[in-house]
Motif scaffolding. Sequence first.
Motif, PDB file in Angstrom:
ATOM      1  N   TYR A  95      41.244  45.833  48.665  1.00  0.00           N
ATOM      2  CA  TYR A  95      41.719  44.834  49.621  1.00  0.00           C
ATOM      3  C   TYR A  95      42.462  45.539  50.739  1.00  0.00           C
ATOM      4  CZ  TYR A  95      46.057  45.396  46.970  1.00  0.00           C
ATOM      5  OH  TYR A  95      47.151  45.920  46.342  1.00  0.00           O
ATOM      6  N   SER A  96      42.457  44.917  51.932  1.00  0.00           N
ATOM      7  CA  SER A  96      43.131  45.525  53.067  1.00  0.00           C
ATOM      8  C   SER A  96      44.422  44.793  53.431  1.00  0.00           C
ATOM      9  CB  SER A  96      42.200  45.571  54.274  1.00  0.00           C
ATOM     10  OG  SER A  96      41.765  44.274  54.586  1.00  0.00           O
ATOM     11  N   HIS A  97      44.455  43.475  53.268  1.00  0.00           N
ATOM     12  CA  HIS A  97      45.644  42.739  53.667  1.00  0.00           C
ATOM     13  C   HIS A  97      46.197  41.873  52.542  1.00  0.00           C
ATOM     14  CE1 HIS A  97      48.070  39.630  55.670  1.00  0.00           C
ATOM     15  NE2 HIS A  97      48.405  40.618  56.491  1.00  0.00           N
ATOM     16  N   PHE A  98      45.387  40.985  51.999  1.00  0.00           N
ATOM     17  CA  PHE A  98      45.849  40.088  50.940  1.00  0.00           C
ATOM     18  C   PHE A  98      45.641  40.746  49.581  1.00  0.00           C
ATOM     19  CE2 PHE A  98      44.552  37.258  54.412  1.00  0.00           C
ATOM     20  CZ  PHE A  98      45.733  36.564  54.597  1.00  0.00           C
ATOM     21  N   PRO A  99      46.725  40.999  48.837  1.00  0.00           N
ATOM     22  CA  PRO A  99      46.559  41.644  47.524  1.00  0.00           C
ATOM     23  C   PRO A  99      45.846  40.721  46.528  1.00  0.00           C
ATOM     24  CG  PRO A  99      48.867  41.090  47.925  1.00  0.00           C
ATOM     25  CD  PRO A  99      48.120  40.760  49.167  1.00  0.00           C
ATOM     26  N   ILE A 100      44.817  41.252  45.914  1.00  0.00           N
ATOM     27  CA  ILE A 100      44.018  40.489  44.956  1.00  0.00           C
ATOM     28  C   ILE A 100      44.638  40.656  43.574  1.00  0.00           C
ATOM     29  CG2 ILE A 100      41.742  40.251  43.896  1.00  0.00           C
ATOM     30  CD1 ILE A 100      40.574  41.511  46.444  1.00  0.00           C
ATOM     31  N   THR A 101      44.775  39.540  42.861  1.00  0.00           N
ATOM     32  CA  THR A 101      45.267  39.554  41.488  1.00  0.00           C
ATOM     33  C   THR A 101      44.120  39.144  40.573  1.00  0.00           C
ATOM     34  OG1 THR A 101      47.421  38.863  42.302  1.00  0.00           O
ATOM     35  CG2 THR A 101      47.054  38.687  39.942  1.00  0.00           C
ATOM     36  N   VAL A 102      43.910  39.906  39.502  1.00  0.00           N
ATOM     37  CA  VAL A 102      42.838  39.604  38.560  1.00  0.00           C
ATOM     38  C   VAL A 102      43.454  39.343  37.194  1.00  0.00           C
ATOM     39  CG1 VAL A 102      40.748  40.470  37.460  1.00  0.00           C
ATOM     40  CG2 VAL A 102      41.216  41.045  39.841  1.00  0.00           C
ATOM     41  N   GLN A 103      43.092  38.213  36.589  1.00  0.00           N
ATOM     42  CA  GLN A 103      43.568  37.860  35.255  1.00  0.00           C
ATOM     43  C   GLN A 103      42.370  37.594  34.365  1.00  0.00           C
ATOM     44  OE1 GLN A 103      45.955  34.417  36.035  1.00  0.00           O
ATOM     45  NE2 GLN A 103      47.805  35.622  36.436  1.00  0.00           N
ATOM     46  N   VAL A 104      42.469  38.072  33.115  1.00  0.00           N
ATOM     47  CA  VAL A 104      41.399  37.877  32.145  1.00  0.00           C
ATOM     48  C   VAL A 104      41.834  36.785  31.171  1.00  0.00           C
ATOM     49  CG1 VAL A 104      39.992  38.968  30.379  1.00  0.00           C
ATOM     50  CG2 VAL A 104      40.748  40.291  32.358  1.00  0.00           C
ATOM     51  N   ILE A 113      40.055  35.466  39.641  1.00  0.00           N
ATOM     52  CA  ILE A 113      40.400  36.315  40.779  1.00  0.00           C
ATOM     53  C   ILE A 113      41.224  35.464  41.743  1.00  0.00           C
ATOM     54  CG2 ILE A 113      39.469  37.709  42.655  1.00  0.00           C
ATOM     55  CD1 ILE A 113      36.872  37.815  40.761  1.00  0.00           C
ATOM     56  N   LYS A 114      42.492  35.856  41.925  1.00  0.00           N
ATOM     57  CA  LYS A 114      43.424  35.059  42.733  1.00  0.00           C
ATOM     58  C   LYS A 114      43.686  35.744  44.073  1.00  0.00           C
ATOM     59  CE  LYS A 114      45.871  33.212  38.764  1.00  0.00           C
ATOM     60  NZ  LYS A 114      46.367  31.867  38.975  1.00  0.00           N
ATOM     61  N   ASN A 115      43.940  34.927  45.106  1.00  0.00           N
ATOM     62  CA  ASN A 115      44.361  35.362  46.436  1.00  0.00           C
ATOM     63  C   ASN A 115      43.320  36.239  47.133  1.00  0.00           C
ATOM     64  OD1 ASN A 115      46.287  35.204  48.506  1.00  0.00           O
ATOM     65  ND2 ASN A 115      47.125  37.200  47.963  1.00  0.00           N
ATOM     66  N   PHE A 116      42.048  36.031  46.848  1.00  0.00           N
ATOM     67  CA  PHE A 116      40.997  36.792  47.517  1.00  0.00           C
ATOM     68  C   PHE A 116      40.892  36.315  48.964  1.00  0.00           C
ATOM     69  CE2 PHE A 116      36.455  37.348  48.628  1.00  0.00           C
ATOM     70  CZ  PHE A 116      36.449  38.732  48.637  1.00  0.00           C
ATOM     71  N   LEU A 117      41.113  37.205  49.925  1.00  0.00           N
ATOM     72  CA  LEU A 117      41.132  36.908  51.363  1.00  0.00           C
ATOM     73  C   LEU A 117      42.127  35.800  51.708  1.00  0.00           C
ATOM     74  CD1 LEU A 117      37.346  37.067  52.319  1.00  0.00           C
ATOM     75  CD2 LEU A 117      39.081  38.806  52.681  1.00  0.00           C
ATOM     76  N   GLY A 118      43.173  35.662  50.888  1.00  0.00           N
ATOM     77  CA  GLY A 118      44.192  34.653  51.128  1.00  0.00           C
ATOM     78  C   GLY A 118      43.784  33.250  50.737  1.00  0.00           C
ATOM     79  N   GLU A 119      42.685  33.102  50.016  1.00  0.00           N
ATOM     80  CA  GLU A 119      42.212  31.785  49.609  1.00  0.00           C
ATOM     81  C   GLU A 119      43.156  31.182  48.571  1.00  0.00           C
ATOM     82  OE1 GLU A 119      38.322  32.545  48.098  1.00  0.00           O
ATOM     83  OE2 GLU A 119      37.422  32.708  50.074  1.00  0.00           O
ATOM     84  N   LYS A 120      43.346  29.875  48.649  1.00  0.00           N
ATOM     85  CA  LYS A 120      44.204  29.186  47.682  1.00  0.00           C
ATOM     86  C   LYS A 120      43.478  28.963  46.355  1.00  0.00           C
ATOM     87  CE  LYS A 120      47.663  28.753  50.425  1.00  0.00           C
ATOM     88  NZ  LYS A 120      48.665  29.789  50.314  1.00  0.00           N
ATOM     89  N   ALA A 121      42.189  28.718  46.407  1.00  0.00           N
ATOM     90  CA  ALA A 121      41.418  28.467  45.193  1.00  0.00           C
ATOM     91  C   ALA A 121      41.051  29.794  44.528  1.00  0.00           C
ATOM     92  CB  ALA A 121      40.157  27.690  45.524  1.00  0.00           C
ATOM     93  N   ASP A 122      41.096  29.813  43.208  1.00  0.00           N
ATOM     94  CA  ASP A 122      40.716  31.012  42.457  1.00  0.00           C
ATOM     95  C   ASP A 122      39.200  31.135  42.422  1.00  0.00           C
ATOM     96  OD1 ASP A 122      43.399  31.165  41.949  1.00  0.00           O
ATOM     97  OD2 ASP A 122      43.254  30.514  39.866  1.00  0.00           O
ATOM     98  N   ILE A 171      33.252  45.366  58.146  1.00  0.00           N
ATOM     99  CA  ILE A 171      34.630  45.271  58.618  1.00  0.00           C
ATOM    100  C   ILE A 171      35.535  44.734  57.516  1.00  0.00           C
ATOM    101  CG2 ILE A 171      36.145  44.170  60.307  1.00  0.00           C
ATOM    102  CD1 ILE A 171      33.640  44.123  62.172  1.00  0.00           C
ATOM    103  N   PHE A 172      35.129  43.648  56.867  1.00  0.00           N
ATOM    104  CA  PHE A 172      35.902  43.052  55.788  1.00  0.00           C
ATOM    105  C   PHE A 172      35.379  43.609  54.470  1.00  0.00           C
ATOM    106  CE2 PHE A 172      36.001  40.126  59.332  1.00  0.00           C
ATOM    107  CZ  PHE A 172      37.349  39.823  59.419  1.00  0.00           C
ATOM    108  N   VAL A 173      35.960  44.697  54.020  1.00  0.00           N
ATOM    109  CA  VAL A 173      35.462  45.378  52.827  1.00  0.00           C
ATOM    110  C   VAL A 173      36.136  44.871  51.552  1.00  0.00           C
ATOM    111  CG1 VAL A 173      34.778  47.468  54.019  1.00  0.00           C
ATOM    112  CG2 VAL A 173      37.089  47.277  53.105  1.00  0.00           C
ATOM    113  N   ASP A 174      36.976  43.833  51.669  1.00  0.00           N
ATOM    114  CA  ASP A 174      37.675  43.308  50.503  1.00  0.00           C
ATOM    115  C   ASP A 174      36.673  42.863  49.446  1.00  0.00           C
ATOM    116  OD1 ASP A 174      39.470  43.462  52.592  1.00  0.00           O
ATOM    117  OD2 ASP A 174      40.729  41.866  51.791  1.00  0.00           O
ATOM    118  N   GLY A 175      37.003  43.121  48.205  1.00  0.00           N
ATOM    119  CA  GLY A 175      36.145  42.695  47.111  1.00  0.00           C
ATOM    120  C   GLY A 175      36.357  43.548  45.883  1.00  0.00           C
TER     121      GLY A 175
END
Length: 187
Positions: A95-104, A113-122, A171-175
């Motif tokens: 991620y470049s800006h929004f830190p991604i949180t992963v929970q199993v 997968i939480k906060n992907f690209l700043g999205e509210k929905a998981d 450009i958006f390499v988040d993932g």
Amino acid sequence: MPKHVYYNVEVPIPENVSVEVDGLKVRVKGPLGEIERDFSHAIGVIIRQESGRVVVEGYRVDRKKKALIGTIAAHIENMITGVTKGFTYKLKIIYSHFPITVQVDEKNGIVRIKNFLGEKADRIARIHGKNVKVKVVGEDIIVTGIDIEAVGQTAANIERATKIRELDRRIFVDGIYIYERGVGIER
């Protein structure tokens, strides 16, 4: 195209593995667990067990049936490798800006997968099979198990859950991306 009268592929069985063949159903037991596969879709293919090996064979074989025999033999080899050594896929969280949180969530069999690209929905990825283990270590996700298909599909589900559709991928390499796969279960 000429047909072969007889074609077979032999798969050796290691000492610490037991294989049971019931028609076109194959069950492999080893030190890490047990896998069962049903190859009943393979019409005209015979699977039999001899001393220390499994023989996949066919009569009056054209090139399609020859490929099918080789594929079934490869599946049986993967089953034997799985119950003796296991399989591991490694994924990297980027991620470049929004830190991604992963929970199993093992109870429900999903990866959240939480906060992907700043999205509210998981974003949700499904874990295939009961023997597949997923753990998050820092910026890595490690998927392990004895069934190569279930491990690979789980890793692909996690990678696909973070697919970006409308934005430029350069450009958006988040993932989350698969960067290594191999034989052996990593602890």
